[in-house]
Design a protein around this motif. Structure first.
Motif, short mmCIF file in Angstrom:
data_model
loop_
_atom_site.label_atom_id
_atom_site.label_comp_id
_atom_site.label_asym_id
_atom_site.label_seq_id
_atom_site.Cartn_x
_atom_site.Cartn_y
_atom_site.Cartn_z
N ALA A 1 0.84 -1.20 0.00
CA ALA A 1 0.00 0.00 0.00
C ALA A 1 0.87 1.25 0.00
O ALA A 1 0.57 2.22 -0.70
CB ALA A 1 -0.92 -0.01 1.22
N SER A 2 1.99 1.23 0.74
CA SER A 2 2.80 2.44 0.76
C SER A 2 3.48 2.65 -0.59
O SER A 2 3.68 3.79 -1.01
CB SER A 2 3.82 2.41 1.92
N ALA A 3 3.81 1.53 -1.29
CA ALA A 3 4.34 1.68 -2.64
C ALA A 3 3.31 2.34 -3.55
O ALA A 3 3.63 3.23 -4.35
CB ALA A 3 4.74 0.32 -3.20
N LEU A 4 2.04 1.92 -3.41
CA LEU A 4 0.98 2.51 -4.22
C LEU A 4 0.79 3.99 -3.88
O LEU A 4 0.62 4.83 -4.76
CB LEU A 4 -0.34 1.77 -4.00
N HIS A 5 0.84 4.31 -2.58
CA HIS A 5 0.70 5.70 -2.16
C HIS A 5 1.82 6.55 -2.75
O HIS A 5 1.59 7.67 -3.19
CB HIS A 5 0.72 5.80 -0.63
N ALA A 6 3.04 5.96 -2.78
CA ALA A 6 4.18 6.70 -3.32
C ALA A 6 3.96 7.00 -4.81
O ALA A 6 4.44 8.01 -5.32
CB ALA A 6 5.46 5.88 -3.13
N MET A 7 3.22 6.10 -5.48
CA MET A 7 2.94 6.33 -6.90
C MET A 7 1.74 7.25 -7.09
O MET A 7 1.33 7.51 -8.22
CB MET A 7 2.69 5.01 -7.61
N GLY A 8 1.14 7.69 -5.99
CA GLY A 8 0.04 8.63 -6.10
C GLY A 8 -1.33 7.99 -6.17
O GLY A 8 -2.31 8.66 -6.44
N VAL A 9 -1.40 6.67 -5.90
CA VAL A 9 -2.71 6.00 -5.90
C VAL A 9 -3.30 6.13 -4.50
O VAL A 9 -2.66 5.74 -3.53
CB VAL A 9 -2.57 4.52 -6.28
N PRO A 10 -4.50 6.68 -4.37
CA PRO A 10 -5.08 6.84 -3.02
C PRO A 10 -5.67 5.52 -2.51
O PRO A 10 -6.86 5.43 -2.22
CB PRO A 10 -6.16 7.89 -3.23
#
Lengths: 307, 330
Positions: free
Chosen positions: B172-181
């Motif tokens: 999830a933090s990888a996704l957040h880093a890519m800007g996915v909420p």
């Protein structure tokens, strides 16, 4: 001889390595979480290597969820399911292939029909059946007027005595699960391949059906029994819906249900994840060891059972 | 195979095809033409009855009576005060199908089972193909790929729920880093993706075992003949292996449907509990919630009937597919 294509060979290895990573990476990250304290996992950046708190997390989880008792319960339940299912299926399979009797096909069809409806589609009535095992018997006595008759002749209120529940008992956790159409088919299928000469020879020697079953059929069935036992062990150990429905007391719970209780919800503190992940590895250990050590038998058994 | 295990074939040729289905079934159930009976057999009826009785008694108490009750409950409504049962005909079904939340659940289940099915088959197929091509290391790869079979669905669900946990999970933090909420606790589509991934991850090994075994069984002589004719590995797979393993693929497609429909209950219960806002409440999970948690017995019984029809349909299809698989010999 088919030509070797080195490029394709490398691509295939890469695909398989990706597949292996797909299986292992989640397990690895779960292990990392299980081996750090909650505070360590909350750091930025998160640790990527396993830490040293695995045993501490495990001990905390063990106490929180009373895993000691849960493991004993799971072991008992799994063993009863494995042994019970195999015994009942062999007996039923033996009866429908080696005996000619009235309603043989009816018995076969009744077993076959049970394949059609998994527990998931009849949760509520099955729960009632387990909570009130003698219910159908009472109904039968009422409808036939037997209970009134007994009451009138002996003065005993028979319906009051016929009321017991299998909720929170080992019987309730195992008995309804040990009838299995799939296993009956597996053995029936195997018995049909046993040469007829063996049965004729055994008859000539004056052996009855039971002696024939124990001395000839069972020793021949050992590979099938072993393969089925592996699959049933995993099936029994990983049961979820059944113990969820039929246990209310914590001392009757199974390891899987105890683990489910440890998984934090959205509002729970996130260091619970460390306990839950550490506990996951212990709960999955027994079936994993069984599958990995007995892999050869297992894969064969699975494909055979599907036939 | 000495005998087909599909009982639909037994007695089928005895009964006239023009008979109504119910009588045909009854005739099949009662008539004994010796199918699946050993030539050398015993005739002690009492002993056969004794051997069968444990199995049949358990089925009677925990299968036939509950199933019958589910059937009868679907057509009545229980008066909440008097506890009386009133026969209401098909009213429960009318209510059910006009309930928007049930229709939503049905569409969601369809989407989930189909996506899960195709993803599982696709990934397992590619892995089985790759295993079939290589010489060295087959056993090693297989041991690793089999691993999820031993892992309980709840644990699979728990691990993926951790990885994609918005507060602490690494994925999830990888996704957040890519800007996915990313947040499966709030966003319905994220929750659905999460249970799909978890269900697929757990089930790939099953399809893989069957597909790898089927590919192994493709006769070497056919492949060699194709190779001599100049067909490359992919061409050989398309023209030789694929037609031969097609029955297995069909069988797995049906098994995957059954898995998606019924066996993913524990993943859903562990990961999302049907939420957020019912967005992951598949038909099976809804039966459990409405009947066992909410105690809405009439509706839950009607839902059970819908699922029973689906289950029977898939069992029949499964046996059809199994039959082809067994009879398909080169």
């Amino acid at each position: 001889m088919i030509e070797r294509n080195p490029v394709l060979n490398v691509i295939c290895h890469l695909i398989l390595i990706a597949g292996a990573l797909m299986v292992c990476a989640p397990l690895y990250f779960a292990f990392v979480a299980g081996s750090h304290t909650g505070a360590e996992m909350a750091q930025v950046p998160q640790p990527m290597l396993p830490g040293s708190s695995f045993v501490d997390n495990l001990v905390t989880a063990w106490e929180k969820a009373d895993f000691g008792r849960a493991f004993v319960n799971t072991l008992i339940v799994t063993m009863v399911i494995v042994v019970g299912k195999i015994v009942l299926s062999i007996l039923a399979g033996f009866a429908v292939t080696y005996f000619r009797f009235p309603f043989r096909m009816t018995a076969f069809w009744l077993i076959f029909m049970s394949l059609m409806l998994p527990v998931e589609v009849r949760i509520v009535p099955t729960y009632e059946a387990v909570a009130d095992v003698a219910g159908p018997l009472r109904w039968f006595l009422d409808v036939t007027g037997l209970s009134a008759l007994i009451n009138w002749t002996t003065g005993i209120e028979i319906n009051a005595g016929l009321d017991f529940s299998m909720i929170d008992t080992y019987a309730g956790l195992t008995l309804p699960l040990i009838a299995s159409a799939t296993a009956v088919f597996l053995f029936r299928q195997f018995f049909l391949t046993v040469p007829d000469d063996l049965c004729e020879a055994s008859k000539l020697d004056g052996a009855g059906p039971i002696k024939f079953l124990f001395d000839v059929v069972l020793p021949l069935s050992v590979p099938n029994i072993a393969a089925l036992a592996i699959i049933l062990f995993v099936f029994g150990w990983n049961q979820y819906l059944w113990p969820l429905l039929f246990t209310t007391k914590t001392e009757m719970t199974t390891a899987i249900i105890a683990l489910k209780g440890l998984l934090p919800g959205p509002d729970d503190p996130s260091d619970w994840w460390s306990y839950a992940m550490a506990a996951s590895f212990i709960v999955m250990l027994p079936p994993t060891v069984v599958i990995l050590t007995l892999q050869r038998w297992f894969a064969r058994g699975l494909v055979d059972a599907g036939k | 195979m000495p005998a087909s295990i599909n009982p639909a074939h037994q007695g089928g040729r005895l009964a006239a095809p023009s008979l109504p289905a119910s009588r045909l079934l009854l005739a099949r159930m009662l008539r004994d033409d010796g199918t699946g009976l050993k030539k050398a057999h015993y005739t002690q009826t009492w002993l056969a009855g004794l051997l069968l009785s444990p199995q049949l008694l358990i089925l009677l108490f925990f299968f036939f009576i509950p199933s019958f009750k589910a059937l009868s409950l679907a057509f009545v409504q229980v008066d909440p005060f008097g506890g009386r049962e009133i026969f209401v005909g098909l009213q429960n079904f009318v209510d059910l199908f006009s309930d928007p939340s049930y229709r939503k659940s049905a569409w969601l289940t369809l989407w989930f089972t189909i996506v899960q099915n195709i993803a599982t088959l696709g990934i397992a197929g590619v892995l089985a193909f790759a295993t079939d091509q290589i010489i060295r290391g087959q056993v090693g790869y297989r041991s690793v790929l089999l691993l999820p079979y031993a892992i309980a669905p709840v644990i699979s669900g728990g691990i993926w729920a951790y990885l994609f946990n918005p507060a602490i999970g690494p994925a999830a933090s990888a996704l957040h880093a890519m800007g996915v909420p990313w947040d499966p606790n709030l966003r319905p589509s994220d929750a659905l993706i999460l249970i799909t991934i978890s269900a697929v991850w757990k089930h790939i090994c099953y399809d893989y075992i069957f597909l790898a075994a089927a590919m192994l069984a493709v006769p070497q002589s056919l492949r060699e003949a194709a190779a001599i004719d100049g067909a490359g590995p992919l061409e050989r797979f398309r023209t030789i292996s694929l037609p031969l393993i097609a029955p297995v693929v069909m069988y797995l497609f049906i098994i995957n449907m059954v898995y998606g429909l019924f066996d993913t209950f524990s993943i859903i219960d562990a990961v999302t509990a049907g939420g957020p806002a019912g967005s992951t409440s598949t038909l099976v999970y809804k039966v459990y919630q409405d009947g066992f948690i909410m105690m809405n017995l009439g509706s839950s019984a009607a839902q059970s009937i819908v699922l029973m029809v689906l289950a029977v349909l898939f069992t029949v299809l499964q046996f059809r597919a199994m039959d082809r698989k067994v009879n398909y010999q080169v």
